[in-house]
Design a protein around this motif. Structure first.
Motif, PDB file in Angstrom:
ATOM      1  N   LEU A  18       0.830  -1.207   0.000  1.00 52.12           N
ATOM      2  CA  LEU A  18       0.000   0.000   0.000  1.00 52.12           C
ATOM      3  C   LEU A  18       0.863   1.256   0.000  1.00 52.12           C
ATOM      4  CD1 LEU A  18      -2.939  -0.879   2.398  1.00 52.12           C
ATOM      5  CD2 LEU A  18      -3.097  -0.261  -0.004  1.00 52.12           C
ATOM      6  N   ALA A  19       1.937   1.249   0.779  1.00 49.82           N
ATOM      7  CA  ALA A  19       2.831   2.407   0.818  1.00 49.82           C
ATOM      8  C   ALA A  19       3.478   2.624  -0.543  1.00 49.82           C
ATOM      9  CB  ALA A  19       3.894   2.201   1.894  1.00 49.82           C
ATOM     10  N   ALA A  20       3.921   1.549  -1.184  1.00 48.51           N
ATOM     11  CA  ALA A  20       4.533   1.659  -2.510  1.00 48.51           C
ATOM     12  C   ALA A  20       3.506   2.139  -3.534  1.00 48.51           C
ATOM     13  CB  ALA A  20       5.110   0.306  -2.929  1.00 48.51           C
ATOM     14  N   TYR A  21       2.274   1.646  -3.422  1.00 48.28           N
ATOM     15  CA  TYR A  21       1.209   2.047  -4.344  1.00 48.28           C
ATOM     16  C   TYR A  21       0.914   3.546  -4.202  1.00 48.28           C
ATOM     17  CZ  TYR A  21      -3.484   2.423  -6.310  1.00 48.28           C
ATOM     18  OH  TYR A  21      -4.582   2.815  -7.031  1.00 48.28           O
ATOM     19  N   LYS A  22       0.815   4.022  -2.959  1.00 50.18           N
ATOM     20  CA  LYS A  22       0.555   5.448  -2.746  1.00 50.18           C
ATOM     21  C   LYS A  22       1.684   6.304  -3.308  1.00 50.18           C
ATOM     22  CE  LYS A  22      -2.476   5.665   1.254  1.00 50.18           C
ATOM     23  NZ  LYS A  22      -2.618   6.171   2.622  1.00 50.18           N
ATOM     24  N   GLN A  23       2.917   5.858  -3.098  1.00 47.39           N
ATOM     25  CA  GLN A  23       4.062   6.610  -3.612  1.00 47.39           C
ATOM     26  C   GLN A  23       4.034   6.630  -5.143  1.00 47.39           C
ATOM     27  OE1 GLN A  23       7.817   5.129  -2.276  1.00 47.39           O
ATOM     28  NE2 GLN A  23       8.947   6.896  -3.023  1.00 47.39           N
ATOM     29  N   GLU A  24       3.712   5.505  -5.746  1.00 46.03           N
ATOM     30  CA  GLU A  24       3.651   5.418  -7.210  1.00 46.03           C
ATOM     31  C   GLU A  24       2.539   6.309  -7.755  1.00 46.03           C
ATOM     32  OE1 GLU A  24       5.130   4.194 -10.802  1.00 46.03           O
ATOM     33  OE2 GLU A  24       5.919   3.687  -8.834  1.00 46.03           O
ATOM     34  N   MET A  25       1.381   6.307  -7.099  1.00 46.99           N
ATOM     35  CA  MET A  25       0.279   7.152  -7.549  1.00 46.99           C
ATOM     36  C   MET A  25       0.641   8.632  -7.420  1.00 46.99           C
ATOM     37  SD  MET A  25      -1.950   5.272  -8.854  1.00 46.99           S
ATOM     38  CE  MET A  25      -3.290   6.404  -9.070  1.00 46.99           C
ATOM     39  N   SER A  27       3.644   9.879  -7.706  1.00 48.45           N
ATOM     40  CA  SER A  27       4.566  10.174  -8.807  1.00 48.45           C
ATOM     41  C   SER A  27       3.806  10.335 -10.119  1.00 48.45           C
ATOM     42  CB  SER A  27       5.594   9.051  -8.962  1.00 48.45           C
ATOM     43  OG  SER A  27       6.390   8.948  -7.808  1.00 48.45           O
ATOM     44  N   ILE A  28       2.854   9.459 -10.354  1.00 50.36           N
ATOM     45  CA  ILE A  28       2.061   9.529 -11.592  1.00 50.36           C
ATOM     46  C   ILE A  28       1.272  10.834 -11.632  1.00 50.36           C
ATOM     47  CG2 ILE A  28       0.067   8.513 -12.784  1.00 50.36           C
ATOM     48  CD1 ILE A  28       1.179   5.765 -11.885  1.00 50.36           C
ATOM     49  N   ASN A  29       0.690  11.238 -10.511  1.00 47.61           N
ATOM     50  CA  ASN A  29      -0.067  12.489 -10.464  1.00 47.61           C
ATOM     51  C   ASN A  29       0.820  13.690 -10.733  1.00 47.61           C
ATOM     52  OD1 ASN A  29      -2.573  11.351  -9.999  1.00 47.61           O
ATOM     53  ND2 ASN A  29      -2.352  11.407  -7.787  1.00 47.61           N
ATOM     54  N   HIS A  34       2.424  17.895 -14.461  1.00 45.64           N
ATOM     55  CA  HIS A  34       3.484  18.578 -15.205  1.00 45.64           C
ATOM     56  C   HIS A  34       3.192  18.539 -16.708  1.00 45.64           C
ATOM     57  CE1 HIS A  34       7.442  20.097 -16.151  1.00 45.64           C
ATOM     58  NE2 HIS A  34       7.624  19.093 -16.980  1.00 45.64           N
ATOM     59  N   GLU A  35       2.768  17.383 -17.212  1.00 47.77           N
ATOM     60  CA  GLU A  35       2.431  17.262 -18.640  1.00 47.77           C
ATOM     61  C   GLU A  35       1.275  18.186 -18.998  1.00 47.77           C
ATOM     62  OE1 GLU A  35       3.773  15.483 -21.207  1.00 47.77           O
ATOM     63  OE2 GLU A  35       5.426  15.018 -19.863  1.00 47.77           O
ATOM     64  N   ARG A  36       0.260  18.239 -18.146  1.00 43.56           N
ATOM     65  CA  ARG A  36      -0.901  19.095 -18.396  1.00 43.56           C
ATOM     66  C   ARG A  36      -0.469  20.561 -18.442  1.00 43.56           C
ATOM     67  NH1 ARG A  36      -4.617  17.482 -14.305  1.00 43.56           N
ATOM     68  NH2 ARG A  36      -5.107  15.756 -15.660  1.00 43.56           N
ATOM     69  N   PHE A  37       0.402  20.953 -17.496  1.00 42.72           N
ATOM     70  CA  PHE A  37       0.895  22.327 -17.457  1.00 42.72           C
ATOM     71  C   PHE A  37       1.683  22.656 -18.722  1.00 42.72           C
ATOM     72  CE2 PHE A  37       4.442  25.203 -16.452  1.00 42.72           C
ATOM     73  CZ  PHE A  37       3.720  26.339 -16.131  1.00 42.72           C
ATOM     74  N   MET A  38       2.564  21.745 -19.145  1.00 46.68           N
ATOM     75  CA  MET A  38       3.390  21.994 -20.329  1.00 46.68           C
ATOM     76  C   MET A  38       2.512  22.079 -21.579  1.00 46.68           C
ATOM     77  SD  MET A  38       6.311  22.497 -19.171  1.00 46.68           S
ATOM     78  CE  MET A  38       7.358  22.516 -20.603  1.00 46.68           C
ATOM     79  N   ARG A  39       1.494  21.224 -21.686  1.00 47.24           N
ATOM     80  CA  ARG A  39       0.591  21.259 -22.836  1.00 47.24           C
ATOM     81  C   ARG A  39      -0.166  22.576 -22.869  1.00 47.24           C
ATOM     82  NH1 ARG A  39      -0.867  15.962 -22.431  1.00 47.24           N
ATOM     83  NH2 ARG A  39      -2.469  16.509 -20.957  1.00 47.24           N
ATOM     84  N   HIS A  40      -0.640  23.021 -21.700  1.00 51.77           N
ATOM     85  CA  HIS A  40      -1.371  24.287 -21.622  1.00 51.77           C
ATOM     86  C   HIS A  40      -0.466  25.449 -22.012  1.00 51.77           C
ATOM     87  CE1 HIS A  40      -4.313  27.186 -20.231  1.00 51.77           C
ATOM     88  NE2 HIS A  40      -3.377  27.773 -19.521  1.00 51.77           N
ATOM     89  N   LYS A  41       0.786  25.385 -21.585  1.00 58.37           N
ATOM     90  CA  LYS A  41       1.745  26.437 -21.900  1.00 58.37           C
ATOM     91  C   LYS A  41       1.989  26.504 -23.416  1.00 58.37           C
ATOM     92  CE  LYS A  41       6.484  27.670 -20.743  1.00 58.37           C
ATOM     93  NZ  LYS A  41       7.672  27.243 -20.019  1.00 58.37           N
ATOM     94  N   VAL A  42       2.134  25.348 -24.067  1.00 59.71           N
ATOM     95  CA  VAL A  42       2.360  25.307 -25.518  1.00 59.71           C
ATOM     96  C   VAL A  42       1.143  25.853 -26.258  1.00 59.71           C
ATOM     97  CG1 VAL A  42       2.613  23.747 -27.497  1.00 59.71           C
ATOM     98  CG2 VAL A  42       4.049  23.444 -25.474  1.00 59.71           C
ATOM     99  N   VAL A  43      -0.047  25.468 -25.830  1.00 58.74           N
ATOM    100  CA  VAL A  43      -1.268  25.954 -26.475  1.00 58.74           C
ATOM    101  C   VAL A  43      -1.378  27.461 -26.307  1.00 58.74           C
ATOM    102  CG1 VAL A  43      -3.801  25.936 -26.307  1.00 58.74           C
ATOM    103  CG2 VAL A  43      -2.528  23.787 -26.318  1.00 58.74           C
TER     104      VAL A  43
END
Length: 60
Positions: A18-25, A27-29, A34-43
């Protein structure tokens, strides 16, 4: 007695998973945000480049 020890080991493994899963989630978030921010910046940059108010003044 063996069953109690076995259940304890299983529970500790579950807690580690569970601890590893929370840490992984987390990181994914972070990566997703970051990807959403970069896409918005490019647009936004494309929009500013294509809709330059100085160039559009002569087309009123």
């Amino acid at each position: 007695m063996v069953a109690v020890i076995f259940v304890g080991i299983l529970l500790s493994c579950l807690m580690f998973q569970l601890a590893a899963y929370k840490q992984e989630m987390g990181s994914i978030n972070r990566i997703t945000e970051h990807e959403r921010f970069m896409r918005h910046k490019v647009v936004q940059e494309r929009h500013e480049k294509h809709h330059n108010p100085k160039r559009a003044e002569g087309h009123k």
